[in-house]
Scaffold this motif. Sequence first.
Motif, short mmCIF file in Angstrom:
data_model
loop_
_atom_site.label_atom_id
_atom_site.label_comp_id
_atom_site.label_asym_id
_atom_site.label_seq_id
_atom_site.Cartn_x
_atom_site.Cartn_y
_atom_site.Cartn_z
N ASP A 199 0.85 -1.19 0.00
CA ASP A 199 0.00 0.00 0.00
C ASP A 199 0.89 1.24 0.00
N SER A 200 0.38 2.32 -0.59
CA SER A 200 1.16 3.55 -0.72
C SER A 200 1.64 4.08 0.62
N ARG A 201 0.96 3.77 1.70
CA ARG A 201 1.36 4.22 3.03
C ARG A 201 2.73 3.67 3.43
N TYR A 202 3.09 2.53 2.84
CA TYR A 202 4.34 1.88 3.22
C TYR A 202 5.40 1.96 2.13
N GLY A 203 5.12 2.69 1.06
CA GLY A 203 6.01 2.71 -0.09
C GLY A 203 7.40 3.25 0.19
N SER A 204 7.54 4.14 1.17
CA SER A 204 8.84 4.74 1.47
C SER A 204 9.57 4.03 2.61
N GLU A 205 9.00 2.96 3.13
CA GLU A 205 9.65 2.22 4.21
C GLU A 205 10.85 1.44 3.68
N VAL A 206 11.84 1.24 4.52
CA VAL A 206 13.06 0.53 4.12
C VAL A 206 12.74 -0.87 3.61
N PHE A 207 11.78 -1.53 4.24
CA PHE A 207 11.46 -2.91 3.84
C PHE A 207 10.79 -2.99 2.48
N ALA A 208 10.35 -1.84 1.93
CA ALA A 208 9.66 -1.84 0.64
C ALA A 208 10.53 -1.27 -0.48
N GLU A 209 11.76 -0.91 -0.19
CA GLU A 209 12.64 -0.28 -1.18
C GLU A 209 13.82 -1.18 -1.55
N GLY A 210 14.41 -0.88 -2.71
CA GLY A 210 15.65 -1.54 -3.11
C GLY A 210 15.53 -2.95 -3.60
N VAL A 211 14.40 -3.28 -4.23
CA VAL A 211 14.21 -4.63 -4.76
C VAL A 211 14.04 -4.55 -6.27
N SER A 212 14.93 -5.16 -7.01
CA SER A 212 14.85 -5.11 -8.48
C SER A 212 13.79 -6.07 -9.00
N GLU A 213 13.46 -5.90 -10.26
CA GLU A 213 12.51 -6.81 -10.90
C GLU A 213 13.07 -8.23 -10.97
N ASP A 214 14.39 -8.32 -11.15
CA ASP A 214 15.02 -9.65 -11.19
C ASP A 214 14.85 -10.37 -9.85
N ALA A 215 15.02 -9.63 -8.75
CA ALA A 215 14.87 -10.24 -7.42
C ALA A 215 13.42 -10.66 -7.19
N ARG A 216 12.48 -9.86 -7.67
CA ARG A 216 11.07 -10.22 -7.52
C ARG A 216 10.74 -11.47 -8.33
N SER A 217 11.25 -11.52 -9.55
CA SER A 217 11.00 -12.69 -10.39
C SER A 217 11.63 -13.93 -9.80
N PHE A 218 12.83 -13.77 -9.23
CA PHE A 218 13.50 -14.91 -8.62
C PHE A 218 12.69 -15.43 -7.44
N ALA A 219 12.17 -14.53 -6.61
CA ALA A 219 11.36 -14.96 -5.46
C ALA A 219 10.13 -15.73 -5.93
N SER A 220 9.48 -15.26 -6.98
CA SER A 220 8.29 -15.93 -7.49
C SER A 220 8.61 -17.28 -8.11
N SER A 221 9.86 -17.45 -8.57
CA SER A 221 10.24 -18.72 -9.20
C SER A 221 10.50 -19.82 -8.17
N LEU A 222 10.68 -19.44 -6.91
CA LEU A 222 10.96 -20.43 -5.87
C LEU A 222 9.67 -21.11 -5.43
N THR A 223 9.61 -22.42 -5.58
CA THR A 223 8.44 -23.17 -5.11
C THR A 223 8.61 -23.65 -3.68
N GLN A 224 9.84 -23.53 -3.16
CA GLN A 224 10.13 -23.85 -1.77
C GLN A 224 11.37 -23.07 -1.38
N PRO A 225 11.68 -22.94 -0.09
CA PRO A 225 12.86 -22.18 0.32
C PRO A 225 14.14 -22.74 -0.30
N TYR A 226 15.01 -21.82 -0.69
CA TYR A 226 16.34 -22.21 -1.17
C TYR A 226 17.27 -22.25 0.03
N CYS A 227 18.03 -23.33 0.18
CA CYS A 227 19.03 -23.44 1.24
C CYS A 227 20.36 -23.85 0.61
#
Length: 231
Positions: free
Chosen positions: A126-154
């Motif tokens: 939500d826009s209320r949290y858009g400037s929070e540290v936890f919502a910044e600095g994530v590239s599209e590649d990192a987002r795509s990689f997270a979505s590609s994981l069907t289980q945790p990577y160890c």
Amino acid sequence: MMKTDGMNPITEDDIANYLANTPDFFTRHAQLLSEVQLTSPHGSRAVSLQERQAEMLREKIKALEHRLMDMVRHGNENVVIADRLHRWARNLFQVQSGRALPATISAEIKHQFMVPQVAIKVWDVDSRYGSEVFAEGVSEDARSFASSLTQPYCGVNSGFEAVNWLDDPAMAMSIALIPLREVASNSTGPAFGMLVLASPDPQRFQSGMGTDFLERIAELAGAALSRLRAK
């Protein structure tokens, strides 16, 4: 009865097959049980067939005892982990502020599970949290990689962008990358966040290790963080 001729001498396999298929042999020749001498595996002394059988049984019992002890130990470890997971989830329920939730998730994982480094990122918030540290600095590649994981990577750090979210990436000798999804989503749905756990111990998060508890963490964290998402 075994038969042979000069062209087909008796082999050890013939003898073994004969004894295996003649269960009453030692009933008819009971004296052989005490007369047959074998070499003990615990030294050069000779022992009777009965003693050798007793030694084999003792070895099997000892192996079973070790397996039982391992099962009890693993069972106790799982109880401890389940108790920590319960306390972690209970503490999440007490967080009122959405802004404080990601930091609480990370801090409680560090505390409850004794993980040296933890980082978390959430996107499509939500826009209320858009400037929070936890919502910044994530590239599209990192987002795509997270979505590609069907289980945790160890395993080891193979140059993952998410490792840079940690306070000290150089000390991440082994890592767990945990995708976060909506509760109603299955393991192939798009992720809206990712947890990074790291340790200086190369064996802490190993390839091939069980991920059941990490998956429970992902489900609970995803459910708690879903209220931050854009509607």
